[in-house]
Design a protein around this motif. Structure first.
Motif, PDB file in Angstrom:
ATOM      1  N   SER A 125      -0.169  -6.975   3.531  1.00 30.38           N
ATOM      2  CA  SER A 125       0.988  -7.092   4.420  1.00 30.38           C
ATOM      3  C   SER A 125       0.641  -7.522   5.839  1.00 30.38           C
ATOM      4  CB  SER A 125       1.718  -5.747   4.502  1.00 30.38           C
ATOM      5  OG  SER A 125       2.216  -5.377   3.249  1.00 30.38           O
ATOM      6  N   SER A 155       0.829  -1.207   0.000  1.00 28.21           N
ATOM      7  CA  SER A 155       0.000   0.000   0.000  1.00 28.21           C
ATOM      8  C   SER A 155       0.865   1.259   0.000  1.00 28.21           C
ATOM      9  CB  SER A 155      -1.038  -0.006   1.125  1.00 28.21           C
ATOM     10  OG  SER A 155      -0.468  -0.263   2.355  1.00 28.21           O
ATOM     11  N   TYR A 199      -5.133  -1.758   8.617  1.00 31.70           N
ATOM     12  CA  TYR A 199      -5.371  -2.607   9.798  1.00 31.70           C
ATOM     13  C   TYR A 199      -6.842  -2.966  10.006  1.00 31.70           C
ATOM     14  CZ  TYR A 199      -0.625  -1.123  10.599  1.00 31.70           C
ATOM     15  OH  TYR A 199       0.714  -0.892  10.436  1.00 31.70           O
ATOM     16  N   ASP A 210      -7.062   4.952   4.798  1.00 37.32           N
ATOM     17  CA  ASP A 210      -6.002   3.944   4.753  1.00 37.32           C
ATOM     18  C   ASP A 210      -6.385   2.827   5.725  1.00 37.32           C
ATOM     19  OD1 ASP A 210      -3.691   2.464   5.127  1.00 37.32           O
ATOM     20  OD2 ASP A 210      -2.374   4.194   5.390  1.00 37.32           O
ATOM     21  N   THR A 258      -4.149  -3.570   2.292  1.00 40.26           N
ATOM     22  CA  THR A 258      -2.854  -4.221   2.034  1.00 40.26           C
ATOM     23  C   THR A 258      -2.896  -5.720   2.321  1.00 40.26           C
ATOM     24  OG1 THR A 258      -0.514  -4.228   2.663  1.00 40.26           O
ATOM     25  CG2 THR A 258      -2.057  -3.647   4.391  1.00 40.26           C
TER      26      THR A 258
HETATM   27  N1  PMP Z   1      -0.537   2.372   6.008  1.00 38.17           N
HETATM   28  C1  PMP Z   1      -0.291   2.230   7.300  1.00 38.17           C
HETATM   29  C2  PMP Z   1      -1.146   2.962   8.271  1.00 38.17           C
HETATM   30  C3  PMP Z   1       0.762   1.414   7.741  1.00 38.17           C
HETATM   31  O1  PMP Z   1       1.035   1.298   9.043  1.00 38.17           O
HETATM   32  C4  PMP Z   1       1.527   0.716   6.799  1.00 38.17           C
HETATM   33  C5  PMP Z   1       2.628  -0.230   7.245  1.00 38.17           C
HETATM   34  N2  PMP Z   1       3.841   0.328   7.464  1.00 38.17           N
HETATM   35  C6  PMP Z   1       1.243   0.916   5.446  1.00 38.17           C
HETATM   36  C7  PMP Z   1       0.199   1.727   5.078  1.00 38.17           C
HETATM   37  C8  PMP Z   1       2.075   0.305   4.360  1.00 38.17           C
HETATM   38  O2  PMP Z   1       2.063  -1.069   4.327  1.00 38.17           O
HETATM   39  P1  PMP Z   1       2.457  -1.881   3.035  1.00 38.17           P
HETATM   40  O3  PMP Z   1       3.231  -0.980   2.104  1.00 38.17           O
HETATM   41  O4  PMP Z   1       3.265  -3.017   3.539  1.00 38.17           O
HETATM   42  O5  PMP Z   1       1.159  -2.311   2.418  1.00 38.17           O
END
Ligand code: PMP
Length: 356
Positions: free
Chosen positions: A212, A89, A187, A184, A210
């Protein structure tokens, strides 16, 4: 860097980069510092990677990542023309900053939030205003009624874990029809409510998610934005002016498999939610306080303990958490929810710890 600057250095873009959490090289670490998922990705990801033809890597990937986009669209209940995929993301958000925040008016985001926002704003020369959260770290929606060049906030917020209501999210969108509003939702899958239902109602809303966190694939780098076809079209125009092949063949295959394995996703996120709720009780018992988190981390403080010292002592014990030496939050630690065993080890350490 040296004091004396060469002439050409006057023409270099000067930026203060984002500082990611540490990735320790030593073994035996309990790693609760970068909000990764402690569980592996779906077994279907492994199967997809095993099946991936190495010979095919000689060819460029599908620039539209159609297979992945279709899987995301289906999962999110939208049409594929409402999905924009990217390399995590971070890549998606960075592209959004470049695309949507060009008005010259200030971009608004909370003062305590994801610390990449001000970095991108500086990189792309976007004026911005870090709007103070209230003393309980909540957004005051009226602060977002002023003229602006765009709005972004995470929900749940990072590093606090606090979720704002969907009423508040909708109110902010409604008050800003002339700005792009980005929620965003890195989470959101750990018990939060998504703003996705609003994307069909408001053509200026983008929801960014995401792979992630809830899909255990931080290392694969996959994220996406969902919004009106018009917003997605604008994003694609900038993307195809920048780098057509953002998603690798491997990421497209693995991401599609992960998206399709709903059962595994449910099981792992529920395990993390359960461990989070257990950790809340234990940390409260030990005198810690924290906002009620809906994320895969807790933002904790303890009036009897200096946060920076605790951070360092935990590190000595090979337990890595995150400390931000910033105004308002320098007595807090952000602790990612690990496995139940990892959290038990943390609690065990804290039970025997004192700074007296
Ligand atoms: N947005 C937020 C609020 C995050 O904490 C993170 C993680 N560092 C991200 C976006 C980006 O995550 P990623 O690029 O791994 O999807």
């Amino acid at each position: 860097m040296k004091e004396t600057r060469a002439g050409w250095e006057e023409n270099v873009r000067q930026v203060v980069p984002y500082v990611p959490g540490e990735q320790p090289k030593e073994d035996g670490v309990i790693k609760l510092n970068t909000n990764e998922n402690p569980y592996p990705p779906s077994p279907k990801v492994e199967a997809a990677l095993r099946g991936e033809k190495v010979a095919d890597l000689r060819k460029y990937p599908d620039p539209t990542a159609e297979m992945l986009v279709d899987a995301i669209a289906q999962q999110c209940g939208v049409t594929p023309d409402m999905v924009y995929p990217g390399v995590g993301s971070d890549d998606v958000l960075s592209m959004c900053f470049m695309t949507f925040f060009q008005s010259g008016k200030p971009l608004l985001f909370p003062d305590i939030t994801y610390s990449f926002y001000d970095v991108w704003a500086q990189l792309y020369r976007i004026p911005y205003l870090a709007v103070p959260l209230d003393k309980h770290f909540h957004i005051q929606k009226e602060d977002y009624y002023t003229e602006n060049g765009g709005i972004i906030f995470p929900n749940p917020n990072a590093p606090t874990g606090i979720e704002e209501s969907q009423d508040m999210v909708e109110d902010i969108i409604q008050h800003n029809p002339d700005s792009v509003v980005i929620v965003d939702e890195a989470y959101v899958d750990f018990g939060g409510t998504s703003a996705l239902p609003f994307v069909k109602k408001y053509d200026n809303l983008l929801v960014v998610q995401t792979f992630s966190k809830s899909r255990s694939m931080a290392g694969m780098r996959i994220g996406y934005a969902i919004g009106s076809p018009k917003l997605i079209e604008y994003l694609n125009r900038v993307k195809y002016s920048f780098n057509s092949y953002t998603m690798s063949r491997t990421a497209i295959e693995a991401g599609t498999a992960a998206m399709e394995d709903k059962d595994y996703f449910e099981t792992t996120r529920n395990k993390i939610i359960e461990t989070r709720e257990w950790s809340k009780k234990e940390l409260a018992r030990l005198g810690f306080t924290f906002p009620d988190s809906k994320a895969n981390f807790l933002f904790v403080t303890n009036p009897k303990l200096d946060a920076k010292k605790l951070f360092e002592d935990l590190k000595q014990a090979k337990i890595y958490v995150r400390y931000f030496d910033k105004p308002r939050i320098n007595q807090y630690l952000r602790i990612t929810i690990g496995t139940q065993e990892e959290m038990q080890a943390l609690i065990h350490f804290l039970e025997n710890y004192s700074q007296d």
